[in-house]
Design an enzyme around this catalytic site. Structure first.
Site, mmCIF file in Angstrom:
data_model
loop_
_atom_site.group_PDB
_atom_site.id
_atom_site.type_symbol
_atom_site.label_atom_id
_atom_site.label_comp_id
_atom_site.label_asym_id
_atom_site.label_seq_id
_atom_site.Cartn_x
_atom_site.Cartn_y
_atom_site.Cartn_z
ATOM 1 N N ARG A 34 -21.137 20.360 67.231
ATOM 2 C CA ARG A 34 -20.395 19.270 66.619
ATOM 3 C C ARG A 34 -21.277 18.213 65.967
ATOM 4 O O ARG A 34 -21.067 17.866 64.812
ATOM 5 C CB ARG A 34 -19.507 18.584 67.669
ATOM 6 N N HIS A 80 -12.054 26.711 62.233
ATOM 7 C CA HIS A 80 -12.320 25.442 62.924
ATOM 8 C C HIS A 80 -11.037 24.911 63.547
ATOM 9 O O HIS A 80 -10.273 24.192 62.901
ATOM 10 C CB HIS A 80 -12.877 24.432 61.917
ATOM 11 N N TYR A 124 -2.576 15.612 47.607
ATOM 12 C CA TYR A 124 -2.703 15.072 46.255
ATOM 13 C C TYR A 124 -4.073 15.342 45.635
ATOM 14 O O TYR A 124 -4.246 15.130 44.439
ATOM 15 C CB TYR A 124 -2.474 13.556 46.264
#
Length: 748
Positions: A34, A80, A124
């Site tokens: 991570r 993931h 968007y």
């Protein structure tokens, strides 16, 4: 402890062991999967999976964009298994040209701004890979790196990317794991290529290889190169030490220039701000400081930014020195900040450790050499397979009629071909799958040409695999080509951050930091202190807490420094502008300085540069000190007087005059010349007056020609000009004080 032998069996385990085992697993997962980047490709797992998923979707730089939501969905579903917000945040950062020195994702739509504005929702915006990201993925289909199963076991993902681009240092990385963190600023790729080339030439290709020193690398890698530009103001020794140890920090300032407006007027324009500083928050902070009157030289600030940064600063008057104004802003705002360097990475073996600049570059080169070997091996395997097929084709052409007969008449043509012409299984299968149109004579010629070309390539690649020096030459050519693509003459590769030495020390008057304003410092007997606007008189109506009373009423200005002298011989310095203001009772002085609970305040006054003080303890010892020498830099104060055993600091008065009068509690007085008292920076001092059964009561410095005066009851002043009776050398016992001297043995 019993050992579990089957699923569902309950084990008795000490809580500490169970917690330790689980926390260790969590810590390792955080570190490895991570937070810390891999030294080879400079990526964390989420970034690696994003780029790989986008490549699988065909989102390359010469194709159209696709919705970011599509990318995030693929990453979550295949690679993931975390929240979509975290993945989209990672995608957005890789697309921000003010966050990434070399963006890995080409975003279309609103991806946020330097003002801290959030990006548009993922539905968007659209994204695709940049050419830089394609370099990171180059050769991934050629067995260049290892793959592993994904979290659900349905597909595979790369353990690391081939990384034909030094992404770790080029784009930098930041992360916080369990018990460790990483912070790597971005660098210029052309400079990194020069450093990589030096390592290859001196450590791999030289006749007598040697280890390149960090100082040699720093000649090329001058320092970080931030996407937002700015000016690096750090000493060369500090930069070298940071790269030698893998830990350090870099001082970064905004870029500014003066614009002349005519009639002697000017304005300052800031065109680049430090890395990771939000412009809107910076403007707000400067406005807050102006409102708090902490930037007395600044008149106004305007944000005229469009696509480029343009912050306009207007000085209060034309007489303000631009350098002094900017220095005050650098000290109080994020126009100057420090970028830390902590190269805590996962090395090639997956072990987290702090690496130096050379170690990071060396591991990257070792990874590139391994990628070259694996790609070469993959290509050799492909060539061998193709040559085997082509050899079968050539045999078929030489015996074309017999091959056609076997295919037409035999029940098992494959086995017959293999036994008749000693073909392999692959060759026989390829002949059977060959199209009829390929039986033309022209095809035979083409196959022979391809066979010859592949044979030549095979020999060349075999030689490459056998000679390490050749492989390093190939890598050297790759590095040189990379520098050509991202050199100083390219828009993306040109260095944006100038590297200068530490700035010259600019003396900033306090007036530049604080607006000058008359105030009165009020301190009560119990140590509650505050300031009020304007200058009050001694008889002004001032309120104190119940049971408290006034002690000090000192006129001054907000730019002054307040000196406090305590009974243990320490001086404390407080800026008057730092004192609480208002109509309340103020705050306890002990909250602002580290005054011991068993010590009292002896004196409090406004600092006057150039003045000298007479300091004395209750045992009659004292000395002169310059006020500049007693200023304290910390709240812990400065020890100036060292009182003897059983004594305490008792006197602190300005040394204004030529004669000293000392009186003890035994009512004996002595008068001597001021020049008999030595000047010291700290210590116990010399004997001013000896006492057989008393201690020092008061000291006064005066001009002998004016006589010695003291205040009588009722406020009347008495002056004694005939002092011959008490005139003697310093350190005498003195004589009985004059008739009418106050019973409290004080001059005032």
């Amino acid at each position: 402890m019993t050992k579990a032998k089957q699923t569902g069996e309950i084990r008795e385990t000490p809580l500490a062991d169970a917690l330790g085992e689980r926390y260790l697993s969590y810590a390792l997962s955080t570190i490895m999967s991570r937070s810390l980047p891999d030294v080879r490709d400079g990526l964390k797992p989420v970034h690696r999976r994003l780029l790989f998923a986008m490549r699988q979707l065909g989102l390359v730089s010469n194709q159209g964009h696709k919705k970011s939501a599509r990318v995030v969905g693929d990453v979550i579903g295949k690679y993931h298994p975390h929240g979509d917000t975290a993945i989209y945040d990672a995608l957005v950062r890789l697309a921000q040209d003010f966050a990434q020195r070399y963006p890995l994702i080409d975003g279309q739509g609103n991806f946020g701004s330097m003002d801290g504005d959030p990006p548009a929702a993922m539905r968007y915006t659209e994204a695709r890979l940049t050419p830089v990201a394609e370099l990171l993925l180059e050769g991934i289909d050629e067995d260049a790196v290892d793959f592993r199963d994904t979290y659900d076991g349905e597909s595979q993902e790369p353990v690391v990317l081939p990384a034909a681009f030094p992404n770790l240092l080029a784009n930098g990385s930041q992360g916080i794991a369990v018990g460790m963190a990483t912070s790597i600023p971005p660098h210029n790729v052309a400079e990194l290529c020069d450093a990589l080339g030096l390592i290859i030439q001196e450590e791999m290709l030289a006749a007598t290889p040697r280890q390149v020193a960090t100082a040699e690398l720093v000649r090329f890698v001058k320092g970080p190169d931030f996407p937002t530009g700015g000016v690096l103001v750090e000493a060369p020794d500090a930069i070298l030490n940071a790269y030698e140890t893998g830990r350090g920090s870099f001082r970064l300032r905004a870029r500014w220039e003066v614009e002349k407006l005519g009639h002697g007027l000017y304005q300052i324009v800031i065109s680049e701000i430090p890395y990771q500083v939000q412009k809107s928050r910076l403007v707000e902070k400067i406005a807050e400081l102006m409102q708090a009157k902490k930037l007395a030289m600044l008149g106004d600030i305007r944000d005229e930014s469009t696509t480029d940064v343009r912050l306009v600063l207007e000085p209060k008057t034309r007489n303000v020195d631009p350098a002094v104004l900017m220095e005050s802003l650098f000290r109080q705002t994020e126009l100057e900040n420090r970028i830390s360097l902590n190269m805590n990475l996962l090395d090639r073996e997956g072990v987290p450790r702090v690496m130096t600049l050379r170690e990071a570059l060396r591991d990257y080169l070792a990874h590139r050499e391994e990628v070259l070997r694996r790609r070469t091996t993959h290509r050799l395997d492909h060539i061998a397979r193709r040559l085997e097929i082509l050899s079968g084709y050539l045999i078929a052409y030489l015996n074309l009629d017999e091959v056609i007969r076997i295919i037409r008449e035999e029940d098992e043509p494959k086995q017959e071909l293999m036994s008749r012409f000693a073909l392999t299984d692959l060759q026989a299968e390829s002949i059977l799958n060959m199209r009829l149109r390929s039986l033309r004579k022209l095809e035979e010629i083409e196959i022979q040409k391809e066979h010859d070309a592949l044979t030549k390539e095979q020999a060349d690649l075999t030689d490459l695999m056998a000679k390490e020096a050749r492989r390093w030459k190939v890598i050297s050519y790759q590095v040189a080509d990379l520098k050509k693509r991202f050199g100083e003459d390219t828009a993306l590769g040109k260095r944006r951050t100038d590297v200068d030495g530490p700035p010259s020390e600019t003396v900033i008057p306090l007036e530049a930091m604080v607006e000058r304003e008359p105030v009165t410092v009020i301190c009560s007997a119990k140590g509650w202190i505050r300031t009020v606007r304007g200058h009050l008189t001694e008889d002004a109506d001032t309120k104190y807490k119940e049971g408290d009373e006034g002690r000090y009423i000192i006129p001054g200005e907000t730019t002054d420094k307040l000196l406090v002298f305590s009974s243990d011989g320490k001086f404390f310095t407080i800026g008057v502008d730092k004192l609480p203001r208002g109509r309340g009772f103020g705050e306890p002085l002990r909250l602002m300085i580290d005054l011991a609970q068993d010590q009292e305040i002896v004196a409090m006054f406004i600092h006057k540069p150039g003045r000298r003080l007479l300091l004395a303890a209750s045992d009659g010892r004292g000395f002169l000190a310059k006020e500049e020498d007693v200023l304290a830099q910390t709240r812990g104060g400065r020890q100036v007087v060292n009182p003897g055993e059983g004594a305490s600091a008792a006197i602190c008065i300005p040394a204004e005059g030529d004669t000293v009068a000392v009186v003890g509690t035994n009512r004996r007085m002595i008068v001597f010349n001021l020049d008999e008292v030595p000047e010291m920076q700290r210590g116990r001092g010399v004997i001013l007056q000896k006492y057989a059964g008393g201690k020092l009561a008061d000291v006064k410095i005066f001009n002998l020609a004016d006589g010695l005066s003291w205040i009588l009851n009722g406020g009347r002043v008495r002056t004694e000009t005939d002092l011959l009776t008490w005139r003697m050398k310093r350190a005498g016992a003195g004589r009985q004080a004059p008739r009418g001297f106050p019973l409290n043995n004080r001059f005032t």
